[in-house]
Design a protein around this motif. Sequence first.
Motif, mmCIF file in Angstrom:
data_model
loop_
_atom_site.group_PDB
_atom_site.id
_atom_site.type_symbol
_atom_site.label_atom_id
_atom_site.label_comp_id
_atom_site.label_asym_id
_atom_site.label_seq_id
_atom_site.Cartn_x
_atom_site.Cartn_y
_atom_site.Cartn_z
ATOM 1 N N ALA A 587 0.840 -1.215 0.000
ATOM 2 C CA ALA A 587 0.000 0.000 0.000
ATOM 3 C C ALA A 587 0.862 1.246 0.000
ATOM 4 N N GLU A 588 1.984 1.209 0.729
ATOM 5 C CA GLU A 588 2.886 2.363 0.744
ATOM 6 C C GLU A 588 3.472 2.608 -0.634
ATOM 7 N N VAL A 592 -1.671 4.015 -1.628
ATOM 8 C CA VAL A 592 -3.097 3.808 -1.348
ATOM 9 C C VAL A 592 -3.230 3.308 0.078
ATOM 10 N N HIS A 593 -4.424 3.303 0.550
ATOM 11 C CA HIS A 593 -4.685 2.835 1.912
ATOM 12 C C HIS A 593 -4.542 1.303 1.959
ATOM 13 N N PRO A 594 -4.053 0.724 3.073
ATOM 14 C CA PRO A 594 -3.922 -0.742 3.162
ATOM 15 C C PRO A 594 -5.241 -1.481 2.940
ATOM 16 N N ASN A 595 -6.342 -0.852 3.361
ATOM 17 C CA ASN A 595 -7.627 -1.525 3.127
ATOM 18 C C ASN A 595 -7.911 -1.693 1.638
ATOM 19 N N THR A 596 -7.431 -0.717 0.837
ATOM 20 C CA THR A 596 -7.629 -0.819 -0.608
ATOM 21 C C THR A 596 -6.868 -2.023 -1.160
ATOM 22 N N VAL A 597 -5.627 -2.192 -0.676
ATOM 23 C CA VAL A 597 -4.853 -3.350 -1.119
ATOM 24 C C VAL A 597 -5.550 -4.644 -0.693
ATOM 25 N N SER A 598 -6.088 -4.672 0.530
ATOM 26 C CA SER A 598 -6.775 -5.889 1.004
ATOM 27 C C SER A 598 -7.980 -6.215 0.134
#
Length: 649
Positions: A587-588, A592-598
Amino acid sequence: MPSDDHSVREALFRLFELLATEAPPERFEEVIRTALPDPADTASAALLDRARGLALDIHSLFARRHQREAGLAALVDTARELTLPYELDVLLKVITRRARLLLNLDMSWISFHDPAEDCSYVRAADGHASAITVGFRIPGTGGLGNRSRSQSIPFWSPDYLDDDGFPHSGAIDDVVRAEGLRALMSVPLHDGDHVFGALYVADRKVRHFAPDEITQMSSLGDLVSVAIKKARLLAQARDEISELELDSSRAMDFFSAARHLRETQSRLIDLVLRGRDLHELTTAAAGALDGTLLVRDVAGRDLAATGVVTALDEDELLKTVLDAHTERAPIRSAEGLWCCPAAAGDEILATLVFEPREAATDITAQLLRIVAQAVAVQLQVQRSAAAAEGHMRDQLFHELLSSSRYTPEQLAQRARRLAVDLTEPHVAVVARPEGGAQGKAVVWASSYAYRLSGLKTTDGGCIVLLLPGTDPGAAARAVSSELSSVLGHPVTAGAAGPITSAVTIVQTYQEARRCLDALTALGGDGATASPQELGFLGMLLSEQPDTVAFIAFTIGPVLDYDTQQCTELVRTLEAYFAAGSSPTRAAESLHVHPNTVSRRLERITDLLGAGWQEPVRALEVQLALRLHRARHTLRKGSAAPPHAEAPAT
């Protein structure tokens, strides 16, 4: 002539007239009384008394003659009645009734002697009250019957119970007393010199039997003996006729069944000789058996069927099939199914499963044997046809796999003449048996290739097959499974394809061979594989790696989703693997936000399946991503990412 003489003469003539008219004896006394007006005339009285005595004697003689004639007439009527074809029991009833009426007696019965128990038993009785009934057992000693039987002559007593002229039996005396009998006569029944029974007549009052009556009963005994013998012979003849009729019926049934079996066998063999297929043969056999017929190969696969077997229990059926194979005979299961092996010598080619429509008959097993024989002949004919054509097929396949003086077009034309269309998709399978007879495997391969309109050859202990189809992995699994069941040993198989031209057959065969070698190197004996199933290893083994197919097979759903939805799933995958499978670090790098990657990873899991992060699958996914990026870079001439920036999803 004095008046007294005239009276005497008139009385004498009057006696003659009474005799002529058969007047009763009382009339004679009346004539004598009226003819003697003077009692002192002793001479006339003596003359008339003598005349009366003579008249009475003559009258008695006439009466006895009439009685004898009546008895003879009754005896003749009895003899005539005894000539009718009676059953024995009915005849005995007729005899006892006739014997009782012949002398106007109260009772009669017949007994038969039983040497095994040394006694006699009553078979028929007439006029009895309660004691002497059918089945009554007469002791072997004492009584009139035993005496007449031992001396073989008639014997009688005017008053049985008070007669001490013969030995008595307490049991016989009791029943005679119970019946109230007095006079009794026993006449022996003869069969040659053998006395088998006695005819009894009895009266409930004292009676002295006259010689004529004894003679009549003796004659009746002779007639009865003949009639009983005739009835027994008639019964024996009827029994023999019934047995002959039964034997004749059985013989007719046997001949009818034999004719049906012969006609069925001839019809089925004729179908085989006329080149009919197994399905048509099975249909005709099911009609002859009157039921549903299923033909299965040794691996349990259906070769032909005439319907659905409703009572099919695979576990129970397997036990019955094993019993049938062991006994080499039709066996009936608990559910009513019949199993019968179709064998050629010691080799079992198939198994017949039969469900009768109605109750099975005596010839069901014989019919199943005939059908099994016809099916075995049919399978042998197919095998022979495959063997006859196999040489040309083997030669064609050998030329396809080696340098040939024929052009690919000429080879394709030869293949079409052998019912092999090389313009249609085919796959190559290289199978190596890990045990078992090589010759048996080759025979099976010839039949298998012929059945599927393919080609076969052998190479270094391996079976090489060219089969119609588009899925090499499925073809390899099918070959390994069936050949393993035939040999009883595991079979390792590699496959490649599909191909649609004779030009690429050699390359496809080599790829299938490399798949087999890869399985061997990886210790996968008994397994199957194709380049698609081996993943990147299969691509490396391929002489002409198909990177496009590998990328599409590995991450194609993700690429298609990005194209259709304008997402960045591929870029997210690259960042995820670059970050060491860390969603936070990915995500970094993506900003993007980590939730987006999840959420993106969850979408990728939906597209690729739950196991895409496993080590082997993850390696293939990373290789596919690199190949995809490399192809895109070469095609575009820049290092830019293959997808334009898109809003985060």
